[in-house]
Write an enzyme that holds these catalytic residues in place. Sequence first.
Site, PDB file in Angstrom:
ATOM      1  N   GLY A 113       0.788  -1.221   0.000  1.00 19.66           N
ATOM      2  CA  GLY A 113       0.000   0.000   0.000  1.00 19.66           C
ATOM      3  C   GLY A 113       0.823   1.275   0.000  1.00 19.66           C
ATOM      4  O   GLY A 113       0.265   2.360  -0.153  1.00 19.66           O
ATOM      5  N   SER A 132       6.300 -11.313  -4.373  1.00 17.18           N
ATOM      6  CA  SER A 132       5.261 -11.251  -5.403  1.00 17.18           C
ATOM      7  C   SER A 132       5.650 -10.277  -6.507  1.00 17.18           C
ATOM      8  O   SER A 132       6.471  -9.380  -6.317  1.00 17.18           O
ATOM      9  CB  SER A 132       3.935 -10.802  -4.779  1.00 17.18           C
ATOM     10  OG  SER A 132       4.075  -9.508  -4.217  1.00 17.18           O
ATOM     11  N   ARG A 133       5.034 -10.483  -7.653  1.00 18.55           N
ATOM     12  CA  ARG A 133       5.045  -9.457  -8.695  1.00 18.55           C
ATOM     13  C   ARG A 133       3.857  -8.527  -8.447  1.00 18.55           C
ATOM     14  O   ARG A 133       2.898  -8.876  -7.771  1.00 18.55           O
ATOM     15  CB  ARG A 133       4.931 -10.085 -10.081  1.00 18.55           C
ATOM     16  CG  ARG A 133       6.166 -10.885 -10.509  1.00 18.55           C
ATOM     17  CD  ARG A 133       6.077 -11.232 -11.973  1.00 18.55           C
ATOM     18  NE  ARG A 133       7.175 -12.058 -12.414  1.00 18.55           N
ATOM     19  CZ  ARG A 133       8.372 -11.595 -12.786  1.00 18.55           C
ATOM     20  NH1 ARG A 133       8.614 -10.302 -12.726  1.00 18.55           N
ATOM     21  NH2 ARG A 133       9.315 -12.415 -13.195  1.00 18.55           N
ATOM     22  N   THR A 146      -1.466  -4.504  -8.717  1.00 14.98           N
ATOM     23  CA  THR A 146      -2.031  -3.154  -8.865  1.00 14.98           C
ATOM     24  C   THR A 146      -1.041  -2.066  -8.475  1.00 14.98           C
ATOM     25  O   THR A 146      -1.340  -0.894  -8.634  1.00 14.98           O
ATOM     26  CB  THR A 146      -3.290  -2.998  -7.992  1.00 14.98           C
ATOM     27  OG1 THR A 146      -2.942  -3.239  -6.621  1.00 14.98           O
ATOM     28  CG2 THR A 146      -4.380  -3.966  -8.423  1.00 14.98           C
ATOM     29  N   THR A 167       8.260  -6.623  -5.091  1.00 17.12           N
ATOM     30  CA  THR A 167       9.668  -6.903  -4.794  1.00 17.12           C
ATOM     31  C   THR A 167      10.300  -7.734  -5.911  1.00 17.12           C
ATOM     32  O   THR A 167      11.453  -7.497  -6.302  1.00 17.12           O
ATOM     33  CB  THR A 167       9.795  -7.628  -3.446  1.00 17.12           C
ATOM     34  OG1 THR A 167       9.320  -6.753  -2.414  1.00 17.12           O
ATOM     35  CG2 THR A 167      11.233  -8.007  -3.150  1.00 17.12           C
ATOM     36  N   ASP A 192     -10.354  -6.702  -0.134  1.00 14.33           N
ATOM     37  CA  ASP A 192      -9.075  -6.818   0.553  1.00 14.33           C
ATOM     38  C   ASP A 192      -9.312  -6.743   2.059  1.00 14.33           C
ATOM     39  O   ASP A 192      -8.826  -5.848   2.736  1.00 14.33           O
ATOM     40  CB  ASP A 192      -8.125  -5.701   0.110  1.00 14.33           C
ATOM     41  CG  ASP A 192      -6.672  -6.049   0.381  1.00 14.33           C
ATOM     42  OD1 ASP A 192      -6.405  -7.197   0.770  1.00 14.33           O
ATOM     43  OD2 ASP A 192      -5.815  -5.171   0.216  1.00 14.33           O
ATOM     44  N   SER A 211      -3.817 -15.041   3.391  1.00 16.26           N
ATOM     45  CA  SER A 211      -2.950 -15.010   2.214  1.00 16.26           C
ATOM     46  C   SER A 211      -1.480 -14.988   2.613  1.00 16.26           C
ATOM     47  O   SER A 211      -0.667 -15.792   2.144  1.00 16.26           O
ATOM     48  CB  SER A 211      -3.293 -13.790   1.359  1.00 16.26           C
ATOM     49  OG  SER A 211      -2.368 -13.625   0.312  1.00 16.26           O
TER      50      SER A 211
END
Length: 497
Positions: A172, A198-199, A202, A207, A260, A268
Amino acid sequence: MLKLKPMAIDTYRENVAYLSRDCPLYRAEKFQGLAKIEVSRNGRSILAVLNIIDDAGLLGADELGLSESGFRQLGLPAGEIVQVAQALPPASREAVRAKVLGETLSPADFEAIIRDIAANRYSKMEIAAFLIASASFLTTDEVLGLTRAMAAVGSRLTWPDQLVVDKHCIGGIPGNRTSMIVVPIVAAHGLTIPKTSSRSITSPAGTADTMEVLARVEIDIDEMRDIVRATHGCIVWGGHVNLAPADDILISVERPLGIDTREQLVASILSKKLSAGSSHLVIDIPAGPTAKVRTHADAIRLRKLFEFVGDQLGLVVRVEITDGSQPVGNGIGPMLEARDVMRVLENDPLAPRDLRARALLLAGHILDFDPGLRGGKGHARALELLESGAAARQMELIMTAQGSPPARPDLGPLRHDVPAEADGIVASIDCYRLARLARIAGAPTDKGAGIDLFRKVGDPVQKGEPLYRIHAAHPTDFRFATSMVAAGSGYQLNPAR
């Protein structure tokens, strides 16, 4: 029996099959669009959503087309003869219907649902129904059941060390690329830190997107183990090592819907960490008015849920609530964020102080897990490893072990400086707006696209001085970005005293 034909269509984590309306099978079996079918051959099979094609130039009557993801998953060559049949509805659908009606699900229900999702037995519409129902109401026991179910499906890493550490930020905040500094600091100390990242979905950069500027990140499990054995750490793309794969499918549906919730967020993150073999974990929760978590009270509630679920799973979890009021570092976008990371590791005078301080804080908390450093000595040890150059040398070892990146990007040549409209002091920066602007400029697809920040909160600025610079690689992206800035820079100024 139809001939397999790969279709150059990216359906984003959903297997889609294509059948000609002229196909005899279509008429004989009464197939309908959006039905689920099973495609099989020699023990290999996948489930796919069916689309019907009316253009004979795209697909012959004796052919079955498969989207890119479906073709990869089936793993058969083009032209292979495959069998096609109606797919049975997933047995767990009744549990989803029960959740839609407001019932509480058992751990066995969640396990069945997650296994069917990971096996692509659900369409995106069915997944959306499950997510929306879960967003409405999940007990803490259900969050625990969902987390365990997600961790149970897919690969599960084990390590010889009893103490396996990790760090995760809930996201965020643009530019918050602390993991790429924390990992080499912790690895240089000698703790095992296998970081799967993760890629972006949004954001302007994940990273993995940023690390890919410096090194290869698409690495399989066996190679990942070799890298960690040699260097104590890694920074690789989690999507390539099949950890909690159902989570990636759920995320692909969550993000377009804007779902979310803290319950799904906790499930997750902790399912991925459990699958990665972590024993001790530091969670970074940035809180701020334009961050993912808006208030300190919300951050406290999220921290308590992380701690409860982590404890039940046997994970030692420490949660740090950090400042999420503005972007971290000076760059937003893969190449600019990689520049900031290397400046911090190399103790460059131009290194952003906020990124450096935050990375040292988090690295210190992780090092405090080491029995030999308890009592608050972790931060001092992290600072020592950074200032001595040991962390930079460890990062070079990790990069060499992971291999060269697939390409060496250039900084976006199309540039636009966004000026201050008046004299004043920067009062606030809209994280959401700047992240969106960097994406419109082309990040992370174009790794050299993004935003270079020149002013942060509290900095004085004179009218006409640049607040930040937009970088883009393509004229269309550049025009979109500059037109968005015309509607608002994302900066609020207070009059200078």
